[in-house]
Design a protein around this motif. Sequence first.
Motif, PDB file in Angstrom:
ATOM      1  N   GLY A 239      21.333  19.132  18.442  1.00  0.00           N
ATOM      2  CA  GLY A 239      22.791  19.207  18.458  1.00  0.00           C
ATOM      3  C   GLY A 239      23.439  19.250  17.090  1.00  0.00           C
ATOM      4  N   LEU A 240      22.643  19.268  16.033  1.00  0.00           N
ATOM      5  CA  LEU A 240      23.175  19.240  14.670  1.00  0.00           C
ATOM      6  C   LEU A 240      23.052  20.613  14.027  1.00  0.00           C
ATOM      7  N   SER A 241      24.078  21.010  13.300  1.00  0.00           N
ATOM      8  CA  SER A 241      24.010  22.243  12.529  1.00  0.00           C
ATOM      9  C   SER A 241      23.505  21.978  11.121  1.00  0.00           C
ATOM     10  N   LYS A 242      23.436  20.714  10.727  1.00  0.00           N
ATOM     11  CA  LYS A 242      22.794  20.316   9.481  1.00  0.00           C
ATOM     12  C   LYS A 242      22.385  18.851   9.610  1.00  0.00           C
ATOM     13  N   VAL A 243      21.376  18.442   8.828  1.00  0.00           N
ATOM     14  CA  VAL A 243      20.886  17.065   8.891  1.00  0.00           C
ATOM     15  C   VAL A 243      21.592  16.230   7.823  1.00  0.00           C
ATOM     16  N   ASN A 244      21.327  14.937   7.822  1.00  0.00           N
ATOM     17  CA  ASN A 244      21.986  14.044   6.849  1.00  0.00           C
ATOM     18  C   ASN A 244      20.962  13.171   6.112  1.00  0.00           C
ATOM     19  N   PHE A 245      19.738  13.709   5.952  1.00  0.00           N
ATOM     20  CA  PHE A 245      18.699  12.937   5.278  1.00  0.00           C
ATOM     21  C   PHE A 245      18.830  12.986   3.756  1.00  0.00           C
ATOM     22  N   TRP A 246      19.447  14.058   3.246  1.00  0.00           N
ATOM     23  CA  TRP A 246      19.393  14.325   1.820  1.00  0.00           C
ATOM     24  C   TRP A 246      20.748  14.167   1.140  1.00  0.00           C
ATOM     25  N   HIS A 247      20.782  14.445  -0.150  1.00  0.00           N
ATOM     26  CA  HIS A 247      21.961  14.119  -0.955  1.00  0.00           C
ATOM     27  C   HIS A 247      22.759  15.343  -1.386  1.00  0.00           C
ATOM     28  N   SER A 248      22.524  16.481  -0.757  1.00  0.00           N
ATOM     29  CA  SER A 248      23.334  17.674  -1.043  1.00  0.00           C
ATOM     30  C   SER A 248      23.436  18.509   0.219  1.00  0.00           C
ATOM     31  N   ASP A 249      24.536  19.246   0.332  1.00  0.00           N
ATOM     32  CA  ASP A 249      24.732  20.097   1.507  1.00  0.00           C
ATOM     33  C   ASP A 249      23.639  21.162   1.599  1.00  0.00           C
ATOM     34  N   GLN A 250      23.234  21.691   0.453  1.00  0.00           N
ATOM     35  CA  GLN A 250      22.215  22.736   0.446  1.00  0.00           C
ATOM     36  C   GLN A 250      20.894  22.220   1.016  1.00  0.00           C
ATOM     37  N   CYS A 251      20.492  21.028   0.627  1.00  0.00           N
ATOM     38  CA  CYS A 251      19.234  20.470   1.116  1.00  0.00           C
ATOM     39  C   CYS A 251      19.324  20.067   2.584  1.00  0.00           C
ATOM     40  N   ASN A 252      20.513  19.743   3.048  1.00  0.00           N
ATOM     41  CA  ASN A 252      20.696  19.333   4.444  1.00  0.00           C
ATOM     42  C   ASN A 252      20.848  20.507   5.409  1.00  0.00           C
ATOM     43  N   MET A 253      20.951  21.719   4.887  1.00  0.00           N
ATOM     44  CA  MET A 253      21.161  22.876   5.755  1.00  0.00           C
ATOM     45  C   MET A 253      19.942  23.161   6.617  1.00  0.00           C
ATOM     46  N   ILE A 254      20.191  23.589   7.858  1.00  0.00           N
ATOM     47  CA  ILE A 254      19.131  24.017   8.757  1.00  0.00           C
ATOM     48  C   ILE A 254      19.093  25.538   8.692  1.00  0.00           C
ATOM     49  N   ASN A 255      18.127  26.071   7.970  1.00  0.00           N
ATOM     50  CA  ASN A 255      18.036  27.517   7.744  1.00  0.00           C
ATOM     51  C   ASN A 255      16.816  28.101   8.440  1.00  0.00           C
ATOM     52  N   GLY A 256      16.903  29.395   8.698  1.00  0.00           N
ATOM     53  CA  GLY A 256      15.758  30.123   9.224  1.00  0.00           C
ATOM     54  C   GLY A 256      15.520  29.917  10.702  1.00  0.00           C
ATOM     55  N   THR A 257      14.269  30.082  11.113  1.00  0.00           N
ATOM     56  CA  THR A 257      13.888  30.016  12.517  1.00  0.00           C
ATOM     57  C   THR A 257      13.241  28.660  12.821  1.00  0.00           C
ATOM     58  N   SER A 258      12.690  28.540  14.022  1.00  0.00           N
ATOM     59  CA  SER A 258      11.967  27.317  14.383  1.00  0.00           C
ATOM     60  C   SER A 258      10.509  27.377  13.941  1.00  0.00           C
ATOM     61  N   GLY A 259      10.135  28.454  13.240  1.00  0.00           N
ATOM     62  CA  GLY A 259       8.802  28.549  12.657  1.00  0.00           C
ATOM     63  C   GLY A 259       7.759  29.227  13.513  1.00  0.00           C
ATOM     64  N   GLN A 260       8.190  30.016  14.519  1.00  0.00           N
ATOM     65  CA  GLN A 260       7.225  30.666  15.397  1.00  0.00           C
ATOM     66  C   GLN A 260       7.330  32.181  15.370  1.00  0.00           C
ATOM     67  N   MET A 261       8.539  32.714  15.289  1.00  0.00           N
ATOM     68  CA  MET A 261       8.757  34.154  15.190  1.00  0.00           C
ATOM     69  C   MET A 261       9.919  34.395  14.243  1.00  0.00           C
ATOM     70  N   TRP A 262       9.902  35.581  13.641  1.00  0.00           N
ATOM     71  CA  TRP A 262      10.965  35.953  12.713  1.00  0.00           C
ATOM     72  C   TRP A 262      11.503  37.325  13.076  1.00  0.00           C
ATOM     73  N   ALA A 263      12.593  37.719  12.430  1.00  0.00           N
ATOM     74  CA  ALA A 263      13.208  39.023  12.691  1.00  0.00           C
ATOM     75  C   ALA A 263      12.238  40.145  12.314  1.00  0.00           C
ATOM     76  N   PRO A 264      12.226  41.244  13.066  1.00  0.00           N
ATOM     77  CA  PRO A 264      11.306  42.348  12.776  1.00  0.00           C
ATOM     78  C   PRO A 264      11.779  43.200  11.596  1.00  0.00           C
ATOM     79  N   PHE A 265      10.961  44.227  11.316  1.00  0.00           N
ATOM     80  CA  PHE A 265      11.245  45.205  10.262  1.00  0.00           C
ATOM     81  C   PHE A 265      11.384  44.532   8.896  1.00  0.00           C
ATOM     82  N   MET A 266      10.349  43.795   8.541  1.00  0.00           N
ATOM     83  CA  MET A 266      10.328  43.100   7.256  1.00  0.00           C
ATOM     84  C   MET A 266      10.015  44.067   6.115  1.00  0.00           C
ATOM     85  N   THR A 267      10.407  43.673   4.922  1.00  0.00           N
ATOM     86  CA  THR A 267      10.073  44.383   3.703  1.00  0.00           C
ATOM     87  C   THR A 267       9.494  43.359   2.725  1.00  0.00           C
TER      88      THR A 267
END
Length: 507
Positions: A239-267
């Motif tokens: 339910g969170l769009s970012k976590v609160n473990f760290w001391h900066s907004d950048q480090c607390n951001m939830i970025n990318g995927t869940s670690g199983q698949m990614w967007a196609p057509f990579m370069t």
Amino acid sequence: MGSRARARWAAAVLGFAGLLCAVLGAVMIVVVPTLIKQQVLKNVRIDPNSLSFNMWKEIPVPFYLSVYFFDVVNPDAVLLGQKPQVRERGPYVYREFRHKSNITFNDNDTVSFLEYRSFQFQPDKSHGLESDYIVMPNILVLAAAMMMEDKPMSLKLIMTLAFSTLGERAFMNRTIGEIMWGYEDPLIHLINKYLPNMLPFKGKFGLFAELNNSDSGIFTVFTGVKDFSRIHLVDKWNGLSKVNFWHSDQCNMINGTSGQMWAPFMTPETSLEFYSPEACRSMKLIYKESGTFQGIPTYRFVAPSTLFANGSVYPPNEGFCPCLESGIQNVSTCRFNAPLFLSHPHFYNADPMLAEAVLGLHPNQEEHSLFLDIHPVTGIPMNCSVKLQLSLYIKAIKGIGQTGKIQPVVLPLVWFEESGAMEGKPLKTFYTQLVLMPNVLHYAQYVLLALGCILLLIPIIYQLRSQGPRDATSQPSMATQPDRLPSPYAPLLQDSLHGQPISPTKV
């Protein structure tokens, strides 16, 4: 006459067939890439009708968790202030089973799910048994001592007395199974009784106890059905769009995927980002090289040298501090304030001081670096090996006798590898439908175009040969060719053949 007519007819048929092939090949060159792209987009999105949905729901790749323990050879000497010496034990290998449940499609083009994991010991793949004993730091005692460092001396003395009463020491001798999946400890009951909610667990304590037969939180990710640009990206975690473990907004951001698949057509400019609940942060891997896996083209992604760098080496990581040497990440804020650190195994890619402070460590790229091999057209992993190490920062705490004269050191506890490679029927299906067929279509378009051009040359060559200059003596007379009409340019040709100048009046 009949043979010449048949030849002309055959040349015309071949020319027409060549025209069709050339047109079809040219159309395919324009249309096929678009068709392949549409098919890929259709089959990699999270949709019950897509080809990869069952693969996403019940991961067919056999995953293995290989755990290596650092057996402390000289615990008594460490208590006297000497450098710790460790011996690597393992691997102890577990088959990892994953499946998603509570799959709920939402109105905003997202899907929510829980992914459960369970582990089954594999004796035939392991170098040892779960009944093996090893000596390791007593995480509960040493972590509690670190938390008491700035407390009044009276509290420290009380803790020393409590440790002595309970028989707790700085190092413990326990089995692999106990350290992995939990053991009863009177200290846990004492803490939970007088300091409730201080620990996230109430019963047994084990390094991997929270992972077995449990989920990694509620992930909500974009399906890509309505907006393909956000396919597989995490919208929220628990339910969170970012976590609160760290001391900066950048480090607390939830970025990318869940670690199983990614967007196609990579370069090669593409990076792999994913959120790891175990590391309590998002991670980014970078492209290293292209290759193949079982005939399938892949891109290999690896961890950048800055992944666990401290804030002084890589300023964006300042939010993960307080930091020690570069190459290890302090995860105490998301691990009940215990002084735990995450890194590559054997402190690979870290400050050399860390490995030099512990005897028995030998970091090297081949054994201790992580990688993911991704099929760039679909964004689906083909082969992966993710390796991480968990370490404990220990030192003598004045007033707590159990810590003796321990010199400050980041002492490795375990390192583990999660690995998996696509195989069997899923690999064959993937190769046939997403690699072989697109390749067949790709080459077919050029074959048709080339064949069409060759066939088109046949009537052209025939026409040129049938109208080419002939020797006058070999030319049949008009009397023998009643079916051929005289050319209106015949007089001109005759004058030219006899070497006579062409009269202007004849022109």
